[in-house]
Design an enzyme around this catalytic site. Structure first.
Site, mmCIF file in Angstrom:
data_model
loop_
_atom_site.group_PDB
_atom_site.id
_atom_site.type_symbol
_atom_site.label_atom_id
_atom_site.label_comp_id
_atom_site.label_asym_id
_atom_site.label_seq_id
_atom_site.Cartn_x
_atom_site.Cartn_y
_atom_site.Cartn_z
ATOM 1 N N HIS A 153 -17.846 109.625 8.157
ATOM 2 C CA HIS A 153 -17.471 109.621 9.570
ATOM 3 C C HIS A 153 -18.451 110.401 10.419
ATOM 4 O O HIS A 153 -19.278 111.162 9.921
ATOM 5 C CB HIS A 153 -16.045 110.153 9.751
ATOM 6 C CG HIS A 153 -15.840 111.588 9.371
ATOM 7 N ND1 HIS A 153 -16.206 112.639 10.184
ATOM 8 C CD2 HIS A 153 -15.295 112.149 8.262
ATOM 9 C CE1 HIS A 153 -15.892 113.785 9.609
ATOM 10 N NE2 HIS A 153 -15.342 113.529 8.431
ATOM 11 N N CYS A 169 -15.132 114.930 2.883
ATOM 12 C CA CYS A 169 -15.658 113.786 3.630
ATOM 13 C C CYS A 169 -17.171 113.916 3.788
ATOM 14 O O CYS A 169 -17.736 114.986 3.668
ATOM 15 C CB CYS A 169 -15.017 113.695 5.012
ATOM 16 S SG CYS A 169 -13.307 113.094 4.979
#
Length: 194
Positions: A153, A169
Site C-alpha cells: 500500500h 505490510c
C-alpha cells in the site's frame, strides 16, 4: 531519464539464499532525507529519496510477478524482456517480518482502513476506522495479499520508505504505489523474501 542496472543470476541467487538465513542489518542511514529536500507543511518529505528504476532481470519469475526482498527493502515488478521495475519499500519491523508466496486478491483506490484487532491490542490509541484519503495510513492505493492481513500500500509517511517499521505490510510512496497498481493484476504472484 531511466537508469538501467544489472540484476543477474548471481544477485538473484544471493536474494534467494538470503531468504533462508539471517541478513545483517542494512545501514538505514543511506535512506535519510537529504538537507534541502522538499517537505510538506507537516515537515514530512514529499517523496521517497529512493528512485524507481528499470533493471535487467534474469530470475525465474514471469512477467507480472512481484518479488519483494525485505532485507534489501526493494520490490521488483517483473517486466517482459528480462527487465524489472525496482521500487523502494518499507517492510515489517523486527518481530513482524514474514516470507512466502501469495497473490494479489483485491485492489482498492484510496482505501478505508480498519486496524485489525491484533493491532488495536498493541495500539489502543488508533482510530477504529478511517475513511480513505490523503491522511489515511494506506495511502493512495492498496493491493491485498491472499490469506493474510497484509497489503502492498501507499503511505502518508514517505520518509519510512527504505526502513523496517510496519506491522508486516509493504509500504510504498503514493507515487510508486499508483504506478505499481496500474501495472499489477489481481491474481499476480507476490513472492516475499526475508
Amino acid at each position: 531519464m531511466r537508469r538501467i542496472v544489472q540484476i543477474g543470476v548471481g544477485i538473484l541467487a544471493g536474494v534467494l539464499a538470503a531468504s533462508t538465513g539471517a541478513l545483517a542489518s542494512p545501514d538505514t542511514s543511506i535512506f535519510s532525507v537529504p538537507p534541502g529536500a522538499p517537505i510538506t507543511s507537516e515537515g514530512r518529505p514529499l517523496a521517497s529519496t529512493i528512485p524507481r528504476e528499470t533493471v535487467n532481470y534474469s530470475g525465474p519469475y514471469s512477467p507480472g510477478s512481484i518479488l519483494i526482498n525485505s532485507g534489501e527493502r526493494r520490490l521488483y515488478f517483473v517486466l517482459p524482456g528480462h527487465q524489472a521495475i525496482k521500487y523502494g519499500v518499507g517492510v515489517g519491523r523486527p518481530g513482524f517480518e514474514w516470507a512466502g508466496v501469495k497473490h494479489i486478491a483485491n485492489k482498492r483506490e484510496w482505501p478505508d482502513w480498519t486496524p485489525p484487532p491484533q493491532m488495536l491490542k498493541r495500539r489502543p490509541d488508533l482510530p477504529r476506522h478511517m475513511e480513505g484519503g490523503i491522511d489515511n495510513p494506506l495511502g493512495a492505493r492498496a493491493m491485498y495479499l491472499s490469506g493474510t492481513l497484509y497489503r502492498i500500500h501507499g503511505s502518508n509517511e514517505p520518509d519510512t520508505i527504505g526502513q523496517a517499521v510496519s506491522s508486516g505490510c509493504i509500504r510504498m510512496t503514493n507515487e510508486d504505489v499508483i504506478d505499481l497498481y496500474e501495472r499489477a493484476k489481481v491474481g499476480a504472484n507476490v513472492v516475499v523474501l526475508r
